[in-house]
Design an enzyme around this catalytic site. Structure first.
Site: not given
Length: 307
Positions: A183, A239
């Site tokens: 992505r 994260q």
């Protein structure tokens, strides 16, 4: 009996702007430039100006503005952490009833460019919205070795068109997001370095320039580490990547106590063209979706060694 009381207060001047030119002592045509926006907010014994309409203790905000500009003219402003320490010591030293203050300095990013194959002596390109920010919070009752000093990178916009994944996340009946191993990843980086006063020393030491190299080297390293890991890591999530960035900065900059990242996940949505003659779209054409966006934050510190 009074109906109300003053719980807290601060005041000062915001948006005090200047551009300073530093000229080389050996070559007057060799310049550096610094464009800044400064905020100074004073704390102290000003209660009567609010509760009794007594202006006697007020240092006018116009005086605050003049002080910032005069000190920018008289003293070295590189790096901005040193200039913040200069202002803090001045205001708390000159006015006995000023017990402390906050200083916030935003510095634009101007970078020299090449002319005829060599770096220009005095021509610069403005690097968009990216800024360096310094924030200093100081109360003189605690002494000049006790303060909060934070340096930040803000609005450093990055994008990579592959090398980012997101899968194996929690799924429930509200979930529509599809897992992916490929992505676009894009964000406006906001990274903050909170300094350890015990390792930096007093504000007097900072004002004297004793830590200039520390500030310059650590900031450059933090920016380089952020860009390097962003580019090289096949990111499993925002994260995980931001945690790795923060850890690498802590390893490089011993004077930094905490590293904080705030990263909006700027989404790019793949257009679906199957409705048009079954036309495929193999991660080539996307719609930049301005909102809503993910927002991920973390603060990372060092583990304390066991005695």
């Amino acid at each position: 009996m009074s109906y109300s009381y003053l719980a807290d207060s601060t005041y000062g001047k915001d948006n005090v702007k200047f551009l300073k030119v530093k000229k080389s002592k050996t070559n007057p045509k060799l310049h550096e430039v610094m464009e800044c926006n400064v905020q100074v907010l004073l704390k102290g014994d000003f209660d009567v100006s609010y509760t009794k309409a007594d202006n006697t203790p007020i240092v006018p905000t116009d005086t605050v503005k003049n002080t910032i500009l005069i000190h920018a003219r008289k003293y070295d402003t590189w790096p901005i952490e040193k200039f913040a320490a200069n202002l803090a010591l001045h205001f708390t030293g000159k006015y006995a009833h000023v017990s402390g203050l906050t200083v916030k300095i935003l510095q634009d990013r101007w970078v020299k460019y090449d002319v005829d194959g060599k770096e220009s002596l005095h021509s610069f390109v403005h690097q968009g919205p990216e800024k360096k920010i310094c924030f200093l919070d100081y109360d003189k009752k605690n002494g000049t070795s006790s303060y909060k000093l934070v340096t930040s990178i803000k609005d450093l916009t990055v994008l990579k068109s592959t090398g980012s994944m997101f899968y194996d996340y929690n799924v429930c009946d509200y979930t529509t997001l599809k897992p992916t191993t490929d992505r676009i990843l894009s964000t406006d980086i906001f990274a903050s370095l909170q300094w350890n006063p015990a390792k930096l020393g007093s504000l007097e030491s900072i004002r004297a320039g004793d830590k200039d190299d520390v500030f310059n080297t650590s900031y450059t390293a933090a920016r380089d580490i952020t860009l390097d890991i962003f580019a090289k890591e096949n990111s499993p999530s925002v994260q995980a990547t931001m945690y790795n960035m923060a850890t690498a900065i802590l390893k490089t900059a011993p004077e930094v106590e905490l590293v904080t990242y705030e990263l909006p996940n700027k989404h790019y949505i793949l257009f679906d063209f199957k409705w048009f003659q079954g036309l495929d779209n193999k991660n080539e054409l996307f719609y930049p979706s301005p909102d809503p966006n993910g927002l991920i934050k973390c603060t990372v510190g060092r583990k304390q060694a066991k005695l």
